[in-house]
Design a protein around this motif. Structure first.
Motif: not given
Length: 199
Positions: A85-91, A119-124
């Motif tokens: 995981t690179l961040g809440d929105r990007l793997l 990629f998750y456009p909206i982290a939540e």
């Protein structure tokens, strides 16, 4: 020896008279959409947190076609990906996509191994877009006559929705489109399936 192109074409030209036409398409009732704009109350209570190692593996139904194919062929398909995981929105990770079918002693397998982003456009939220680029393979095996393999470039694009069912576990409906281009043959398949995702 019969080539990969010939078996791809032969499989795609076969009408599958024994298979009802209704089995060649998949529809989902409007009352139970595959991807909902709102998550169910049970999963909404679980946050879409992501961190560290992740894994997603699923099975589905794939529709394969090629440049010289008049009709598409339906068979089983699989998709597996894992990474960090690179961040809440990007793997970031590695993905494997595969489609295979056996008929009359001949088996065709189309597969890719790629570097993949999710990629998750909206982290939540659980909705994601994914893409991968890497190596592709078309392998034809003939009972009693050996096999033929063509290697080339593989590409996958897709989308899905993580429905959180546990603290780090989701059920993930997905659609992924995969293409392989080699020197003497090509193929592409779209997969509708369901995966188990661990974040």
């Amino acid at each position: 020896m019969t080539s990969v192109r010939s078996i791809v074409t032969a499989l795609c030209l076969s009408a599958f008279a024994a298979v009802p036409a209704s089995a060649q398409s998949i529809t989902f009732p409007a009352s139970a959409p595959l991807f909902s704009t709102t998550e169910q109350s049970g999963s909404a209570a679980r946050p879409q947190s992501r961190g560290g190692f992740w894994f997603s593996g699923g099975l589905g139904v794939g529709s394969l076609g090629c440049e010289d194919c008049d009709e598409r062929e339906i068979s089983g398909a699989a998709d597996i990906s894992l990474g960090g995981t690179l961040g809440d929105r990007l793997l970031l990770g590695v993905g494997l996509a595969a489609w295979t079918k056996e008929e009359d002693g001949a088996t065709l397998t189309v597969s890719t191994v790629e570097a993949r982003l999710r990629f998750y456009p909206i982290a939540e939220k659980g909705f994601y877009l994914t893409g991968g680029l890497g190596l592709g393979s078309l392998r034809a095996e003939f009972e009693g006559f050996g096999d033929d393999t063509q290697n080339g470039v593989g590409l996958t694009l897709g989308l899905g929705w993580d429905i959180r069912v546990g603290r780090n576990v989701s059920i993930t409906p997905f659609w992924h489109g995969t293409a392989v281009s080699a020197d003497e043959a090509d193929a592409n398949f779209g997969t509708i399936g369901v995966a188990v995702t661990i974040h």
